[in-house]
Design a protein around this motif. Sequence first.
Motif, short mmCIF file in Angstrom:
data_model
loop_
_atom_site.label_atom_id
_atom_site.label_comp_id
_atom_site.label_asym_id
_atom_site.label_seq_id
_atom_site.Cartn_x
_atom_site.Cartn_y
_atom_site.Cartn_z
N TYR A 1 -3.58 -61.31 -1.57
CA TYR A 1 -4.23 -60.22 -0.83
C TYR A 1 -3.19 -59.37 -0.11
O TYR A 1 -3.26 -58.14 -0.13
CB TYR A 1 -5.23 -60.80 0.17
N THR B 1 -2.45 -55.44 -0.95
CA THR B 1 -2.56 -54.43 0.10
C THR B 1 -1.26 -53.65 0.24
O THR B 1 -1.29 -52.42 0.38
CB THR B 1 -2.93 -55.10 1.44
N VAL C 1 -7.94 -50.64 -5.39
CA VAL C 1 -9.00 -50.69 -4.38
C VAL C 1 -10.14 -51.59 -4.84
O VAL C 1 -10.68 -52.37 -4.06
CB VAL C 1 -9.49 -49.26 -4.04
N ALA C 2 -10.50 -51.50 -6.12
CA ALA C 2 -11.57 -52.36 -6.65
C ALA C 2 -11.18 -53.84 -6.57
O ALA C 2 -12.00 -54.69 -6.20
CB ALA C 2 -11.88 -51.97 -8.09
N ASN D 1 -11.43 -54.96 -2.90
CA ASN D 1 -12.83 -55.16 -2.51
C ASN D 1 -13.42 -56.41 -3.14
O ASN D 1 -14.16 -57.16 -2.49
CB ASN D 1 -13.65 -53.93 -2.86
N GLU D 2 -13.10 -56.65 -4.41
CA GLU D 2 -13.58 -57.85 -5.08
C GLU D 2 -13.03 -59.10 -4.40
O GLU D 2 -13.75 -60.07 -4.18
CB GLU D 2 -13.15 -57.82 -6.56
N LYS E 1 -12.08 -59.35 -1.26
CA LYS E 1 -12.73 -59.49 0.04
C LYS E 1 -14.10 -60.13 -0.10
O LYS E 1 -14.47 -61.01 0.68
CB LYS E 1 -12.88 -58.12 0.71
N GLU E 2 -14.87 -59.71 -1.09
CA GLU E 2 -16.21 -60.25 -1.28
C GLU E 2 -16.17 -61.73 -1.64
O GLU E 2 -16.97 -62.52 -1.15
CB GLU E 2 -16.94 -59.48 -2.37
N ASP F 1 -15.15 -62.59 3.00
CA ASP F 1 -16.43 -62.38 3.68
C ASP F 1 -17.27 -63.64 3.61
O ASP F 1 -18.28 -63.71 2.94
CB ASP F 1 -17.19 -61.21 3.05
#
Length: 146
Positions: A74, A78, A129-130, A133-134, A136-137, A141
């Motif tokens: 991650y 980033t 970015v995708a 986000n994937e 993170k999900e 989260d």
Amino acid sequence: MKKENPQRRKGGRKPKAKPERYRYVVRMDEDENRQFKLMFQKSEAVHHSKFIKSVLLNRTIKIIKIDPATTDFYIRLTNFYHQFQAIGNNYNQVVKAVKTNFGDKRAFVLLRKLEKETVELVIVSRQIVALINEYKEKYLDTHLPD
């Protein structure tokens, strides 16, 4: 005979406001103790007694597992995205320099080549970015009860 003064205090310890009323003792074998210590470490609780109370009284226990490999992934992803942002800033500076230093026809040709590369850069940036986000999900989260 001496008379005792009723206002005079007696010596000794002051009584507690809420004295402990109940105390329990639990004995465990080696396997149970090993399992208990593992659960205690995962909970990141500070005191054994508070941990045991929360388990016995069905309070939620937060166990957070941090995987160094996914965290590293991650962070690198980033940082990669931030590098793309820096390229975007450099892009703006190049466009300004081309417009000021070259004629209209030459600037148009140079900017046309730059535009093709920029389209590819935008596609890669959206993929980054995708992926973030994937990630993170799936991994960040986690919905833990309070």
